[in-house]
Design an enzyme around this catalytic site. Structure first.
Site, mmCIF file in Angstrom:
data_model
loop_
_atom_site.group_PDB
_atom_site.id
_atom_site.type_symbol
_atom_site.label_atom_id
_atom_site.label_comp_id
_atom_site.label_asym_id
_atom_site.label_seq_id
_atom_site.Cartn_x
_atom_site.Cartn_y
_atom_site.Cartn_z
ATOM 1 N N ASP A 382 -3.327 1.482 3.680
ATOM 2 C CA ASP A 382 -4.129 2.358 3.321
ATOM 3 C C ASP A 382 -3.479 3.725 3.020
ATOM 4 O OD1 ASP A 382 -6.850 3.633 2.941
ATOM 5 O OD2 ASP A 382 -6.743 4.260 4.864
ATOM 6 N N ASP A 681 -8.147 2.548 8.493
ATOM 7 C CA ASP A 681 -8.677 3.203 9.518
ATOM 8 C C ASP A 681 -10.430 3.257 9.312
ATOM 9 O OD1 ASP A 681 -9.148 4.707 7.238
ATOM 10 O OD2 ASP A 681 -8.230 6.541 7.631
ATOM 11 N N ASP A 685 -12.554 -1.108 5.927
ATOM 12 C CA ASP A 685 -11.147 -1.905 5.849
ATOM 13 C C ASP A 685 -11.216 -3.104 6.890
ATOM 14 O OD1 ASP A 685 -9.531 -0.048 4.484
ATOM 15 O OD2 ASP A 685 -9.496 1.479 5.945
#
Length: 943
Positions: A382, A681, A685
């Site tokens: 990410d 996070d 996700d």
């Protein structure tokens, strides 16, 4: 105490006396039955949520008072679950004693003691039996101590895992508290992704959807609102936000009752442990075969001798003892052959790595994650909070058609027309999921996501007051931000009448809903082609500078708005476009370079637009000239054949949805057979984190849902820590390989020496007690020494093992076979030529020779252990003094060997040696090191 005025309690419910005396008007059991039973009728009897709050002596604005916490704990309990008591040391001793081979040896020791004392009396006849007993006890206590320490380590790690913090209003202040400190009457603030920390009731909030699947198994989320206000501990907030009144805590909650019915399950074996247990079983079977043949050969030798003497029908006690000794040797061959140290080495290595990773800011939730990360071939990372600092700041704005740098000074707002400033503050402070509060230190604190805090900081910079702005108008409806719509909306009821909608979201999306904008005078004018182009060019320019762009817009929607309809999304006026910067974390570029040299491909998967994503990826060193950057919608439309061509070159995926990330991870794992690590996070996700071989969640910015789906939690949200996890993972794998190489060498030599000696000479040079000591060296102590080797930077300069790599590599086979051959030659030389070489004659010559063989064999293992520190490098002394465990184990082994040979002769069937014999024994062992170094120069390929 809190006074209750004019409350009519139902005749069905009587407040217990002790609750009344403590100053409350409702007991824990009644509260529990209301929430757990979703009992609307009982809730009405107690005057609804407000009535319950009053009976609990709390208010929605101030929460409970800290002065009455002790009374509250006595009446309602604490928010902790009853844990299974820790297993004591003697439990692990009992478990270690259960080993079958040790039980057989115990039987041998008992018979040996019995026969020895009858034949030779006490204490002379008991020496052999007591020697075996002492060896068994040593093995049992070392194993038990190791397992006990292991269980204590896991308990410590488990405590770390449960450190969850929630936002609570207490004493009139919004603050962060551990979930263990929650009490009935507390006001908890929940938002998307949080886990509900106790049972409670909904007080106020927007669009609250709760996922109760962890409790009920139902995957369909539940709408929680004023008419269905029940919130259960352990469930998760899937959408929206709310304030919750805590009613029930700890073991009285539904989650607590569920926990009470579950017995603690053991840790699952890691894939490597499963693989090694298979290796151990095969070696054990080979050992059993050798043991049976050895026993048969020795017994046959005895029978042949008795036949020659004609005494086959007359058996003396000595001959019975000899048979028992043969049986003990056969059993001990099995003990030595079965590498019970393998699972111990894996567990020790993983536990050691877990503990060290905690110091490096990585909390491992699942043991297998340590070793899996060592095999990782690709990382899908990410961007926000992982590669970047996760502290967003507005650095540029476009207000009234003019681009302004935000430099942190209040002068920035002086050139903005007052009408526009008011609109901007109204939008920033009302259309937000964040909050501006005064903490206990009387300092202003901004709470919320990084994007929200950046905008709220801008609002404060413009001279706005959050609470004052909120008090001016009434919020009628909120549509929280979600990753599908990529926008957030709110409808306000204005003081002068009518409704106004504010929208905030991805620039292209929000701007598309605008047909007007504010000019340099602050007047509303239609968006013509020139002004549209200006705004679009501004968005492009901001994005090319790696800024995240947001568009703020508003629309007056008259007086006919109803809360039940969706917020309209057209006819808006653009107030401003803001460019938010999240700087790249220090050390990220270097970490990406380390990954590249380690053969790990780093890919960035982000929800940002393509231009921003590419700019950050280039800055981090992820996007190279021959790499490919693509947007999520385009990726979705590709066929399987096209994905086959595209994915190997793919380095950046922008504007990606949660399912895009999931698809990428799944394709990499299944089609390309990659070992995939995913960092994330957010709640969005979670599917990819779950699908990956190893999920890494961010500990600071990460939501509880993300953490729950992950294997490792990165406590400092730093990409560099991910590289450290990879390094430790490789270290675990290599350490266990070193241990297996060392152990198999000892196994091969011990088996072959005793087998060939038994077959050719009729007796085994290594006794049961001696073999047990060797077993101790290679199993427990060897595992302790080699499994605790710290990682080196060289580990990140080789290719990853991947999914298909052989555990016992060609390099290991080369080292095992070469070293085994050398040791066998040494021992065979001593057996055949030893008496002549050392001029041994007389009655003790056999005992001295066997002691010499045993001593040389042990020192061969001591020096082989040093050689095993490196499987391919010649320099095995590098960093040896930094590993205190290794040095301590080697020192202890050498000291105990001296004690066994010089002082424990009667138990261990040894006799004191001369200094020349000691020198030769150690020299034979030491000679194994240059031979190991020469072996490492023989090329064998890497697989």
């Amino acid at each position: 105490m809190c006074a209750l005025a004019g409350l009519s309690l139902s005749s069905d419910y009587i407040v217990p006396q002790e609750v009344k005396q403590a100053g409350f008007q409702i007991c824990a059991e009644e509260l529990g039955s209301i929430v757990e039973g979703h009992d609307v009728k009982k809730l009405k009897i107690h005057d609804g949520v407000e009535g319950i709050a009053e009976k609990l002596c709390t208010t929605i604005t101030k929460g409970i008072s800290t002065s009455e916490i002790d009374r509250r704990k006595q009446v309602y309990g604490v928010n902790k679950f009853t844990e299974t008591p820790p297993k004591g040391f003697w439990f692990f001793v009992w478990e270690a004693v259960q080993d079958t081979t040790l039980m057989i040896l115990g039987f041998c020791a008992f018979v040996s003691l019995l026969v020895g004392i009858v034949m030779e009396g006490w204490p002379k006849g008991a020496h052999d039996g007591l020697g075996i007993v002492a060896s068994i006890l040593l093995v049992v206590f070392v194993t038990a101590t190791s397992d006990y320490r292991q269980s204590l380590q896991f308990r410590d790690l488990d405590k770390e895992k449960k450190k969850i913090v929630v936002q609570v209003t207490r004493n009139g202040l919004r603050q962060k508290l551990s979930i263990y400190d929650l009490l009935p009457g507390d006001i908890v603030h929940l938002s998307i992704g949080d886990q509900v920390p106790a049972d409670g009731l909904f007080m106020s909030g927007y669009s609250l959807l709760i996922n109760e699947s962890s409790l009920t198994g139902e995957s369909e989320p539940v709408n929680v609102n004023a008419s269905n206000p029940f919130l259960l501990s352990g469930t998760k907030v899937q959408n929206g936000s709310c304030k919750m009144l805590v009613t029930t805590v700890g073991m009285r909650t539904q989650w607590g009752k569920l926990m009470a019915t579950l017995s603690e399950g053991g840790d699952d074996e890691t894939p490597l442990q499963v693989k090694l247990n298979g290796v151990a079983t095969v070696i054990g079977k080979i050992g059993l075969f050798f043991a049976v043949v050895t026993f048969a050969v020795l017994v046959q030798g005895l029978f042949t001798r008795k036949l020659e003497e004609g005494t086959q029908w007359i058996w003396s006690g000595d001959e019975a003892m000899e048979m028992l000794e043969f049986f003990a040797i056969a059993v001990t061959i099995v003990v030595v052959a079965v590498p019970e140290g393998l699972p111990l080495a894996v567990t020790l290595s993983l536990a050691f790595a877990m503990k060290k990773m905690m110091n490096d800011k990585a909390l491992v939730r699942h043991l297998a994650a340590c070793e899996t990360m060592g095999s990782a071939t690709t990382i899908c990372s990410d961007k926000t909070g992982t590669l970047t600092t996760n502290h967003m700041t507005v650095v540029k704005t476009c207000i009234c058609g003019e681009i302004k740098e935000v430099n942190g000074s209040e002068k920035f707002g002086s050139s903005i027309p007052e009408s526009v400033r008011k609109l901007l503050l109204e939008s920033i402070f009302n259309n937000t999921g964040g909050d501006v509060v005064v903490n206990e230190a009387k300092k202003v604190e901004i709470l919320g996501t990084p994007t929200e805090t950046a905008l709220l900081e801008l609002g404060l910079l413009l001279g706005g007051d959050f609470q004052e702005e909120r008090g001016k108008s009434k919020i009628v409806k909120v549509e929280p931000f979600n990753s599908t719509k990529k926008r957030m909306g709110v409808v306000l009821e204005l003081p002068e009448g009518g409704f106004r909608a504010h929208c905030k979201g991805a620039s292209e999306i929000a701007l598309a809903a605008c047909d007007k904008f504010l000019n340099s005078n602050g007047d509303v004018v239609p968006l013509d082609e020139a002004s549209t182009k200006l705004l679009q060019d501004t968005i492009e320019n901001f994005a090319s500078e790696a800024l995240r762009t947001l568009c703020l817009a508003y629309s007056d929607i008259g007086s006919g708005f109803s809360e039940s309809v969706d917020i309209p999304f057209q006819g808006y006026t653009c107030i401003a476009i803001v460019g938010i910067k999240d700087p790249v974390r220090p050390g990220v570029k270097e970490s990406v370079a380390v990954c590249r040299s380690a053969g790990i491909v780093v890919r960035m998967v982000t929800g940002d637009n393509l231009t921003t994503a590419k700019a950050i990826a280039r800055e981090c060193g992820i996007l190279t000239d021959d790499g490919l950057a693509i947007e999520g919608p385009e990726f979705r439309e590709k066929s399987d054949e096209e994905l086959q061509q595209l994915i190997p070159k793919l380095q950046v995926m922008a504007r990606s949805s949660p399912m895009d990330k999931h698809t990428l991870v799944k394709t990499l794992r299944t089609t390309f057979q990659e070992v995939v690590a995913v960092t994330g996070d957010g709640t969005n996700d979670a599917p990819a984190l779950h699908e990956a071989d190893i999920g890494l969640a961010m500990g600071i910015a990460g939501t509880e849902v993300a953490k729950e789906s992950a294997d490792v939690i990165i406590l400092d949200d730093n990409f560099s820590t991910i590289v450290t996890v990879g390094k430790w993972g490789r270290s675990v794998y290599v350490n266990i390989q070193k241990f297996v190489q060392f152990q198999l060498t000892v196994n091969v030599v011990a088996l072959v020496v005793n087998f060939t000696s038994a077959c050719l000479t009729g007796n085994a040079p290594l006794t049961a007690v001696q073999l047990l000591w060797v077993n101790m060296i290679m199993d427990t102590l060897g595992a302790l020494a080699l499994a605790t080797e710290p990682p080196t930077d060289d580990l990140m300069k080789r290719a990853p093992v991947g999914r298909k790599g052989n555990f016992i590599s060609n390099v290991m086979w080369r080292n095992i076979m070469g070293q085994s051959l050398y040791q066998f030659v040494v021992i065979w030389y001593l057996q055949t030529q030893g008496k002549e070489a050392f001029r041994l004659d007389g009655p003790d010559s056999d005992l001295i020779l066997n002691t010499l063989i045993f001593n040389s064999f042990v020192f061969c293992q001591v020096f082989n252990e040093i050689s095993s520190r490196e499987m391919e490098k010649v320099n095995v002394f590098d960093g040896i003094l930094k590993n205190y465990v290794f040095v301590a184990v080697l020192s202890c082994t050498a000291i105990f060997q001296i004690i066994i040979v010089e002082f424990l002769g009667t138990f261990a069937s040894t006799t004191p040696l001369t200094w020349q014999q000691w020198f030769v024994s150690i020299a034979f062992g030491f000679l194994g090191m240059p031979i190991a170094a020469i072996l490492k120069m023989v090329p064998v390929g890497s697989t």
